[in-house]
Design a protein around this motif. Sequence first.
Motif, PDB file in Angstrom:
ATOM      1  N   GLY A 106      -9.252  12.909  -5.396  1.00 12.75           N
ATOM      2  CA  GLY A 106      -9.907  11.640  -5.125  1.00 12.75           C
ATOM      3  C   GLY A 106      -9.429  11.015  -3.839  1.00 12.75           C
ATOM      4  N   PRO A 107     -10.152   9.995  -3.377  1.00 11.72           N
ATOM      5  CA  PRO A 107      -9.860   9.413  -2.071  1.00 11.72           C
ATOM      6  C   PRO A 107      -8.501   8.755  -1.982  1.00 11.72           C
ATOM      7  CG  PRO A 107     -11.468   8.087  -3.279  1.00 11.72           C
ATOM      8  CD  PRO A 107     -11.277   9.346  -4.034  1.00 11.72           C
ATOM      9  N   ASP A 108      -7.904   8.397  -3.109  1.00 14.20           N
ATOM     10  CA  ASP A 108      -6.620   7.716  -3.047  1.00 14.20           C
ATOM     11  C   ASP A 108      -5.443   8.661  -3.179  1.00 14.20           C
ATOM     12  OD1 ASP A 108      -7.675   4.687  -4.739  1.00 14.20           O
ATOM     13  OD2 ASP A 108      -7.903   5.376  -2.703  1.00 14.20           O
ATOM     14  N   SER A 109      -5.692   9.948  -3.321  1.00 12.33           N
ATOM     15  CA  SER A 109      -4.560  10.845  -3.532  1.00 12.33           C
ATOM     16  C   SER A 109      -4.790  12.203  -2.890  1.00 12.33           C
ATOM     17  CB  SER A 109      -4.301  11.032  -5.020  1.00 12.33           C
ATOM     18  OG  SER A 109      -5.419  11.608  -5.646  1.00 12.33           O
ATOM     19  N   TRP A 127       1.499   5.460   0.584  1.00 15.87           N
ATOM     20  CA  TRP A 127       0.039   5.360   0.641  1.00 15.87           C
ATOM     21  C   TRP A 127      -0.343   5.222   2.103  1.00 15.87           C
ATOM     22  CZ3 TRP A 127      -2.970   5.574  -3.845  1.00 15.87           C
ATOM     23  CH2 TRP A 127      -2.227   5.645  -5.029  1.00 15.87           C
ATOM     24  N   ALA A 128      -0.878   6.301   2.662  1.00 15.72           N
ATOM     25  CA  ALA A 128      -1.189   6.370   4.086  1.00 15.72           C
ATOM     26  C   ALA A 128      -2.677   6.149   4.286  1.00 15.72           C
ATOM     27  CB  ALA A 128      -0.768   7.728   4.644  1.00 15.72           C
ATOM     28  N   VAL A 129      -3.028   5.135   5.071  1.00 19.16           N
ATOM     29  CA  VAL A 129      -4.426   4.745   5.263  1.00 19.16           C
ATOM     30  C   VAL A 129      -4.814   4.986   6.712  1.00 19.16           C
ATOM     31  CG1 VAL A 129      -6.127   2.915   5.015  1.00 19.16           C
ATOM     32  CG2 VAL A 129      -4.135   2.983   3.485  1.00 19.16           C
ATOM     33  N   GLU A 130      -5.863   5.747   6.911  1.00 24.13           N
ATOM     34  CA  GLU A 130      -6.352   6.090   8.248  1.00 24.13           C
ATOM     35  C   GLU A 130      -7.858   6.291   8.179  1.00 24.13           C
ATOM     36  OE1 GLU A 130      -7.057   6.323  11.512  1.00 24.13           O
ATOM     37  OE2 GLU A 130      -4.893   6.447  11.588  1.00 24.13           O
ATOM     38  N   ALA A 131      -8.577   5.772   9.150  1.00 25.42           N
ATOM     39  CA  ALA A 131     -10.036   5.801   9.095  1.00 25.42           C
ATOM     40  C   ALA A 131     -10.643   7.069   9.679  1.00 25.42           C
ATOM     41  CB  ALA A 131     -10.610   4.581   9.828  1.00 25.42           C
ATOM     42  N   ASP A 132      -9.939   7.737  10.577  1.00 28.21           N
ATOM     43  CA  ASP A 132     -10.544   8.843  11.301  1.00 28.21           C
ATOM     44  C   ASP A 132     -10.437  10.152  10.514  1.00 28.21           C
ATOM     45  OD1 ASP A 132     -11.452   9.503  14.320  1.00 28.21           O
ATOM     46  OD2 ASP A 132     -10.322  11.159  13.441  1.00 28.21           O
ATOM     47  N   VAL A 185      -5.485   8.143   2.245  1.00 23.95           N
ATOM     48  CA  VAL A 185      -6.701   7.366   2.020  1.00 23.95           C
ATOM     49  C   VAL A 185      -7.481   7.326   3.330  1.00 23.95           C
ATOM     50  CG1 VAL A 185      -7.671   5.161   1.293  1.00 23.95           C
ATOM     51  CG2 VAL A 185      -5.494   5.949   0.332  1.00 23.95           C
ATOM     52  N   GLN A 186      -8.659   7.901   3.329  1.00 22.80           N
ATOM     53  CA  GLN A 186      -9.508   7.851   4.515  1.00 22.80           C
ATOM     54  C   GLN A 186     -10.445   6.658   4.402  1.00 22.80           C
ATOM     55  OE1 GLN A 186     -11.861  11.344   5.501  1.00 22.80           O
ATOM     56  NE2 GLN A 186     -13.365   9.996   6.492  1.00 22.80           N
ATOM     57  N   ALA A 187     -10.134   5.606   5.104  1.00 19.50           N
ATOM     58  CA  ALA A 187     -10.938   4.388   5.049  1.00 19.50           C
ATOM     59  C   ALA A 187     -10.428   3.436   6.107  1.00 19.50           C
ATOM     60  CB  ALA A 187     -10.838   3.726   3.666  1.00 19.50           C
ATOM     61  N   GLU A 188     -11.248   2.457   6.451  1.00 21.21           N
ATOM     62  CA  GLU A 188     -10.775   1.379   7.304  1.00 21.21           C
ATOM     63  C   GLU A 188      -9.668   0.625   6.571  1.00 21.21           C
ATOM     64  OE1 GLU A 188     -11.507   0.804  10.350  1.00 21.21           O
ATOM     65  OE2 GLU A 188     -13.143   2.269  10.541  1.00 21.21           O
ATOM     66  N   VAL A 189      -8.626   0.273   7.301  1.00 21.62           N
ATOM     67  CA  VAL A 189      -7.470  -0.354   6.666  1.00 21.62           C
ATOM     68  C   VAL A 189      -7.865  -1.642   5.961  1.00 21.62           C
ATOM     69  CG1 VAL A 189      -5.261  -1.482   7.131  1.00 21.62           C
ATOM     70  CG2 VAL A 189      -5.792   0.720   8.207  1.00 21.62           C
ATOM     71  N   ALA A 190      -8.649  -2.478   6.607  1.00 22.80           N
ATOM     72  CA  ALA A 190      -9.013  -3.768   6.018  1.00 22.80           C
ATOM     73  C   ALA A 190      -9.758  -3.598   4.703  1.00 22.80           C
ATOM     74  CB  ALA A 190      -9.859  -4.572   7.002  1.00 22.80           C
ATOM     75  N   THR A 191     -10.479  -2.490   4.552  1.00 24.32           N
ATOM     76  CA  THR A 191     -11.226  -2.236   3.322  1.00 24.32           C
ATOM     77  C   THR A 191     -10.346  -1.616   2.248  1.00 24.32           C
ATOM     78  OG1 THR A 191     -13.242  -1.895   4.614  1.00 24.32           O
ATOM     79  CG2 THR A 191     -13.208  -1.007   2.366  1.00 24.32           C
ATOM     80  N   ALA A 192      -9.454  -0.714   2.655  1.00 27.18           N
ATOM     81  CA  ALA A 192      -8.714   0.094   1.689  1.00 27.18           C
ATOM     82  C   ALA A 192      -7.580  -0.651   1.011  1.00 27.18           C
ATOM     83  CB  ALA A 192      -8.162   1.339   2.376  1.00 27.18           C
ATOM     84  N   ILE A 193      -6.899  -1.549   1.726  1.00 26.83           N
ATOM     85  CA  ILE A 193      -5.630  -2.037   1.177  1.00 26.83           C
ATOM     86  C   ILE A 193      -5.799  -2.919  -0.056  1.00 26.83           C
ATOM     87  CG2 ILE A 193      -4.341  -1.803   3.305  1.00 26.83           C
ATOM     88  CD1 ILE A 193      -4.800  -4.638   3.953  1.00 26.83           C
ATOM     89  N   LYS A 194      -6.992  -3.444  -0.268  1.00 30.90           N
ATOM     90  CA  LYS A 194      -7.179  -4.283  -1.459  1.00 30.90           C
ATOM     91  C   LYS A 194      -7.100  -3.478  -2.742  1.00 30.90           C
ATOM     92  CE  LYS A 194     -12.262  -4.163  -1.509  1.00 30.90           C
ATOM     93  NZ  LYS A 194     -12.441  -3.214  -0.399  1.00 30.90           N
ATOM     94  N   ASP A 195      -7.262  -2.147  -2.646  1.00 30.15           N
ATOM     95  CA  ASP A 195      -7.233  -1.293  -3.835  1.00 30.15           C
ATOM     96  C   ASP A 195      -5.935  -0.503  -3.970  1.00 30.15           C
ATOM     97  OD1 ASP A 195      -9.851  -2.021  -4.577  1.00 30.15           O
ATOM     98  OD2 ASP A 195     -10.676  -0.575  -3.139  1.00 30.15           O
ATOM     99  N   LEU A 196      -4.955  -0.733  -3.087  1.00 28.06           N
ATOM    100  CA  LEU A 196      -3.702   0.011  -3.151  1.00 28.06           C
ATOM    101  C   LEU A 196      -2.725  -0.665  -4.108  1.00 28.06           C
ATOM    102  CD1 LEU A 196      -3.072   0.808   0.631  1.00 28.06           C
ATOM    103  CD2 LEU A 196      -4.333   2.153  -1.064  1.00 28.06           C
ATOM    104  N   PRO A 197      -1.784   0.090  -4.646  1.00 29.33           N
ATOM    105  CA  PRO A 197      -0.760  -0.532  -5.489  1.00 29.33           C
ATOM    106  C   PRO A 197       0.127  -1.459  -4.659  1.00 29.33           C
ATOM    107  CG  PRO A 197      -0.208   1.755  -5.042  1.00 29.33           C
ATOM    108  CD  PRO A 197      -1.603   1.552  -4.532  1.00 29.33           C
ATOM    109  N   ALA A 198       0.722  -2.444  -5.299  1.00 30.58           N
ATOM    110  CA  ALA A 198       1.540  -3.422  -4.592  1.00 30.58           C
ATOM    111  C   ALA A 198       2.689  -2.725  -3.878  1.00 30.58           C
ATOM    112  CB  ALA A 198       2.081  -4.457  -5.575  1.00 30.58           C
ATOM    113  N   PRO A 199       2.895  -3.026  -2.584  1.00 29.81           N
ATOM    114  CA  PRO A 199       3.937  -2.335  -1.826  1.00 29.81           C
ATOM    115  C   PRO A 199       5.266  -3.084  -1.853  1.00 29.81           C
ATOM    116  CG  PRO A 199       2.639  -3.653  -0.336  1.00 29.81           C
ATOM    117  CD  PRO A 199       2.072  -3.898  -1.728  1.00 29.81           C
ATOM    118  N   ASP A 200       6.337  -2.327  -1.728  1.00 29.52           N
ATOM    119  CA  ASP A 200       7.648  -2.916  -1.478  1.00 29.52           C
ATOM    120  C   ASP A 200       7.917  -3.012   0.022  1.00 29.52           C
ATOM    121  OD1 ASP A 200       8.725  -2.876  -4.361  1.00 29.52           O
ATOM    122  OD2 ASP A 200       8.026  -0.821  -4.045  1.00 29.52           O
ATOM    123  N   LEU A 201       7.351  -2.076   0.770  1.00 28.82           N
ATOM    124  CA  LEU A 201       7.528  -1.995   2.226  1.00 28.82           C
ATOM    125  C   LEU A 201       6.185  -1.648   2.851  1.00 28.82           C
ATOM    126  CD1 LEU A 201       9.379  -1.674   4.817  1.00 28.82           C
ATOM    127  CD2 LEU A 201       9.547   0.750   4.173  1.00 28.82           C
TER     128      LEU A 201
END
Length: 540
Positions: free
Chosen positions: A360-363, A426-431, A451-467
């Motif tokens: 899936g797109p998140d993993s 969780w690495a987010v990159e659009a290209d 995660v292949q997506a625009e950062v502004a779109t993707a981060i709302k669905d990511l688990p809460a980060p510590d860093l």
Amino acid sequence: MDEVELRVGGVAHGGCCVARLDGRVVFVRHTLPGEVIVAEVLERRAQFWRAEAVRVLEPSPDRVPHVWPAAGPGGVGGADLGHVTLPAQQRWKAEAVRQALRRIGHIERDVEVRAAPGDAANGGLGWRTRLDLEVDDAGRPGMHAPRSGRVIAVDSMPLAVPALAEHAVFQRRWPGVRRIHLVAPSVGGVGVLVDGGGPAAARWLHEAVEVVLPAGRWGADGWLEELPVGAAADGPMERPRGPIEGPRGGAGVAPPGTVVLPYRVRADGFWQVHKEAPQLLVEAVLAAAVAGVAFGLAGSGGGGPAFDSGAAGRAPGGVGCVGGPDSARCPDSAGGSDSARCPDSVGGPDSARCPDSAGGPDSARCPDSAGGPGVPNSTGVPNNPVGLGHPLRAPGEWNRWPTVWDLYSGSGLFTVPLALTGADVWAVEADPAANRAARRNAHGLDGIHLVQAEVATAIKDLPAPDLVVLDPPRRGAGARVSAAIVQARPRRVIYVACDPAALARDAAALIRGGYRLGEVSGLDLFPHTHHVECVAIFER
């Protein structure tokens, strides 16, 4: 020719200085603060003029003969500070960062810019590993004049590594060709792509990044204790038992605490331009994650072993201040064919990002590759990190940051070493193409979610980060991403910036959201240009 005599004021970010003529602001290239010059006016606007120095009547003590005369007055872009001593260049860039923070972010912060290893000894030459050349109507390779589509032929490029500086492409004609891209990876020979490269553009190149890691054990508070080499099976890294292929093709044995990280990038993909940049930035991000300081400065201006001692020492005749009425931002961006994109981020328009894979797109996970962990491929570079006496990743290690966001992650430069610490990254990159490269680079490592997506779109669905680690393109993260980071409430944010103005805007947004700005350190990864890399650390 329309010439005027000017007394030059302070620097402005963008490679020019500010002068005034009858109250009018004039942005002037090829000069230094305090000089008296004769300048040719190149452009007149209602708000300001643009000009370049053609004669120096009273030179600054920081002036030197231009390191690349082809990029001097009337020449190509790409070396707009080539007439300035290296220490003065670093002061120039530090002042530009300070003024951006003050003027845009309303942040008062001292900043020091350090040289990369070897640059002082090499005179700031021989560092570029990528070149973009345009071809003029006569078939000669060249570069653009600043702020112009005009191509000026050149026969060398001394800022490039030796393999590129006087490459054979400069000595021949290229009829019918419009653009040539040269790549000198740290492993293997030079790649030449003509007009996009066709099938060759998809060829995978190899980069080896030798990273020095702190010698100790990961624990709840980072590196807690020093242990002797070869301690226990769950102890620190050991010296590898055999030869490895190091960066720039140097065979040898990695020192204790060193790991060689293999990366694959497309021939037409984007990678750090300075030959030392990948190592320096990875080490800075890991140090910022562990100790809260990227270069051991902690705002004090203290030095670190990774940098040339004295490289940022002050020479006579200091660079002037950008502040006050002369603090307008220089509208030039150094020009040249290399200035269209952020020169120092792993992402950027040329760095392809990766499609989803099984899971899936998140993993998305990297498919298996031949050879297995630690087994060299045909280039002599291992397929997986080597130089470790044991796997860095183990249950319970690096508990301080169990979940990490790596935003604008490109080909995985930071993703891989962050995962080695034991974090779920969780690495987010659009290209799409950069994501394909990241999949290859993440092979065999647990805890990486691409995660292949625009950062502004993707981060709302990511688990809460510590860093959160982010390395955005020149435009910065922007209001939406900054607000989402604030809402996610990570305990620490590490921001790698290639544009001081964008850093200042995003820093102000994070501070308004409750973060405190700690260290801001500069690294001069682009000698003889106005570009500067910064690492900023925010704490909640």
